[in-house]
Design a protein around this motif. Structure first.
Motif, PDB file in Angstrom:
ATOM      1  N   ILE A 184       0.757  -1.236  -0.042  1.00  0.00           N
ATOM      2  CA  ILE A 184      -0.006  -0.050   0.108  1.00  0.00           C
ATOM      3  C   ILE A 184       0.775   1.086   0.056  1.00  0.00           C
ATOM      4  N   VAL A 185       2.026   1.162   0.663  1.00  0.00           N
ATOM      5  CA  VAL A 185       2.724   2.330   0.851  1.00  0.00           C
ATOM      6  C   VAL A 185       3.486   2.249  -0.395  1.00  0.00           C
ATOM      7  N   ALA A 186       3.935   1.416  -1.074  1.00  0.00           N
ATOM      8  CA  ALA A 186       4.681   1.694  -2.620  1.00  0.00           C
ATOM      9  C   ALA A 186       3.552   2.101  -3.647  1.00  0.00           C
ATOM     10  N   GLN A 187       2.069   1.666  -3.513  1.00  0.00           N
ATOM     11  CA  GLN A 187       1.354   1.945  -4.287  1.00  0.00           C
ATOM     12  C   GLN A 187       1.138   3.351  -4.257  1.00  0.00           C
ATOM     13  N   GLU A 188       0.969   3.898  -2.971  1.00  0.00           N
ATOM     14  CA  GLU A 188       0.807   5.465  -2.753  1.00  0.00           C
ATOM     15  C   GLU A 188       1.882   6.257  -3.437  1.00  0.00           C
ATOM     16  N   ARG A 189       3.079   5.895  -3.604  1.00  0.00           N
ATOM     17  CA  ARG A 189       4.174   6.297  -4.288  1.00  0.00           C
ATOM     18  C   ARG A 189       4.161   6.469  -5.484  1.00  0.00           C
ATOM     19  N   GLN A 190       3.378   5.201  -6.090  1.00  0.00           N
ATOM     20  CA  GLN A 190       3.019   5.231  -7.731  1.00  0.00           C
ATOM     21  C   GLN A 190       1.889   6.031  -7.885  1.00  0.00           C
ATOM     22  N   ILE A 191       1.147   6.122  -7.088  1.00  0.00           N
ATOM     23  CA  ILE A 191       0.073   7.171  -7.469  1.00  0.00           C
ATOM     24  C   ILE A 191       0.721   8.572  -7.453  1.00  0.00           C
ATOM     25  N   ALA A 192       1.598   9.115  -6.416  1.00  0.00           N
ATOM     26  CA  ALA A 192       1.894  10.346  -6.568  1.00  0.00           C
ATOM     27  C   ALA A 192       2.954  10.454  -7.829  1.00  0.00           C
ATOM     28  N   VAL A 193       3.695   9.428  -8.173  1.00  0.00           N
ATOM     29  CA  VAL A 193       4.690   9.591  -9.597  1.00  0.00           C
ATOM     30  C   VAL A 193       3.432   9.813 -10.632  1.00  0.00           C
ATOM     31  N   ALA A 194       2.359   8.889 -10.725  1.00  0.00           N
ATOM     32  CA  ALA A 194       1.235   9.266 -11.848  1.00  0.00           C
ATOM     33  C   ALA A 194       0.697  10.687 -11.650  1.00  0.00           C
ATOM     34  N   ASP A 195       0.510  10.959 -10.717  1.00  0.00           N
ATOM     35  CA  ASP A 195      -0.043  12.405 -10.649  1.00  0.00           C
ATOM     36  C   ASP A 195       0.951  13.335 -11.092  1.00  0.00           C
ATOM     37  N   SER A 196       2.170  13.295 -10.791  1.00  0.00           N
ATOM     38  CA  SER A 196       3.260  13.966 -11.391  1.00  0.00           C
ATOM     39  C   SER A 196       3.234  13.997 -12.939  1.00  0.00           C
TER      40      SER A 196
END
Length: 413
Positions: free
Chosen positions: A184-196
């Motif tokens: 979940i923590v890693a996926q949240e980081r992926q979401i931040a990357v996708a948002d960027s």
């Protein structure tokens, strides 16, 4: 023997006969020649002794301290330049879809100048948004799995407490919970990357709209719809590097090259008077902004920046200009009426000859050549130290063929 005396007497010339009087025709010819000579002499006396010139004149004035305060210590020429000027281009490479500017148009800061084809940028933005949605959906899945893993862990812990299962089963359930929390923590980081990625794609889409960086006037329109523009030159002649050029007319100033031998006469803040070649009768006050601290070794000059107090639509970049650097001395009230050596005459009354500087004084309607000694330049006038007295009238712009004795006529206003 034959007597020849009578025959010889017949051959003798008789000189006692009177010579014939001159005819009437010859006498009139002689009288005509005399009359022509008299008329020619009269014409020479009346109209001769030089050519008649039609010239403007001016009166030599005394030089006062007020005039000397406005004296020019140095004259230089240069050009009007814009301190703030930019060739506006897009940040991305693309095909021009629309150009909204024309030469001479006034634009404001942030105004849209052109638009590029947004198809590629829009597709990239849509893809980034889809990737963001997928990352968010995967995060939701991991959270659901975590809830189930936490229930399994609690169930295993109860069984271990009642000694119905092994400790290993409980540990495996705890490991699954920890692993899902890490996902979940890693996926949240992926979401931040996708948002960027979405934000970057949005910026690329915004860059297809070219806006004015500051308010000014459009001087060059460099692109047309259908052309490819790029922030970098791609080589060849098929790629434009700019949409147009904008000039801030409030940043106009004059740059002049001053000979390094005379740069000591120029100081920052020194008053100047500028004259545009296009408007020679318009005197523009100003001052020295700065002296660029470097010299051009090829021309032995130093660049000087001149500011203009007047802001006018007639002043445009690259106009030729002449700059007169003034003395900054301010005479007091007692010195204002104090006369200085010499007289003041318009600069156009002075002519350079083989023997030096010359001027022509008009007396009794005729020119009188004077050799003069010049002083300093005072605006459009010259100080004459000797050769002309105050009150004498001088001829303006005397022609090359003028000489002493020529008649002068003043043109009617």
């Amino acid at each position: 023997m034959v007597d020849n005396t009578e025959m010889l007497n017949r051959l003798r010339i008789d000189r006692s006969a009177a010579e014939p009087a001159p005819s009437g025709k010859g006498r009139w010819i002689l009288i005509g020649l005399i009359a022509l000579g008299v008329i020619g002499a009269a014409v020479w006396l009346v109209l001769g002794r030089g050519t008649t010139w039609v010239l403007k004149t001016a009166v030599a004035q005394p030089v006062t301290a007020v005039a000397s305060a406005n004296a020019s210590v140095l004259d230089a020429s240069g050009y009007v330049t814009a301190r703030r000027q930019a060739t506006v281009s897009s940040k991305v490479t693309g095909r021009v879809a629309e150009v909204l500017i024309e030469e001479g148009q006034r634009v404001e800061e942030g105004q849209v100048l052109a638009r590029l084809d947004p198809v590629d940028a829009q597709a990239q933005l849509d893809q980034s948004r889809t990737q963001l949605d997928a990352a968010k959906a995967q995060l939701a899945e991991h959270k659901v799995q975590l809830v189930r893993a936490e229930r399994d862990l609690k169930r295993q812990q109860d069984l271990v407490a009642r000694k119905l299962t092994s400790q290993q089963a409980s540990e495996n359930a705890a490991t699954d919970v920890a692993a899902l929390r890490a996902r979940i923590v890693a996926q949240e980081r992926q979401i931040a990357v996708a948002d960027s990625g979405v934000a970057m794609a949005q910026v690329n889409l915004d860059n297809t709209v070219v806006k004015a960086p500051f308010s000014g006037m459009v001087t060059v329109k460099a692109a047309q719809p259908g052309e490819i523009v790029s922030p970098m030159s791609a080589g060849g002649g098929f790629t434009r590097t700019g949409i147009g050029t904008i000039v801030d007319m409030n940043s106009l100033e004059i740059e002049v090259d001053v000979n390094e031998s005379y740069i000591g006469r120029v100081q920052p803040g020194q008053p100047v008077e500028s004259t545009l070649n296009a408007y020679p009768d318009w005197k523009i006050p100003g001052k020295v902004i700065a002296i660029i601290p470097t010299a051009d070794r090829s021309k032995a000059t130093v660049k000087v920046r001149i500011g203009m107090d007047a802001k006018d639509a007639r002043i445009v970049p690259d106009m030729g200009a002449r700059v007169a650097f003034k003395t900054d001395a301010k005479p007091d009230a007692q010195a204002e009426a104090k006369p200085l050596p010499g007289v003041l005459v318009p600069a156009e009354a002075i002519r350079q000859g083989d023997q030096g500087s010359l001027a022509y004084v008009v007396k009794d309607g005729r020119l009188e050549e004077r050799k003069v000694t010049l002083g300093q330049t005072m605006s459009t006038s010259r100080q004459v130290l000797s050769g002309i007295s105050a009150g004498e009238r001088v001829a303006l712009a005397p022609p090359e063929g003028a000489k002493s004795g020529d008649k002068v006529e003043t043109p009617s206003p």
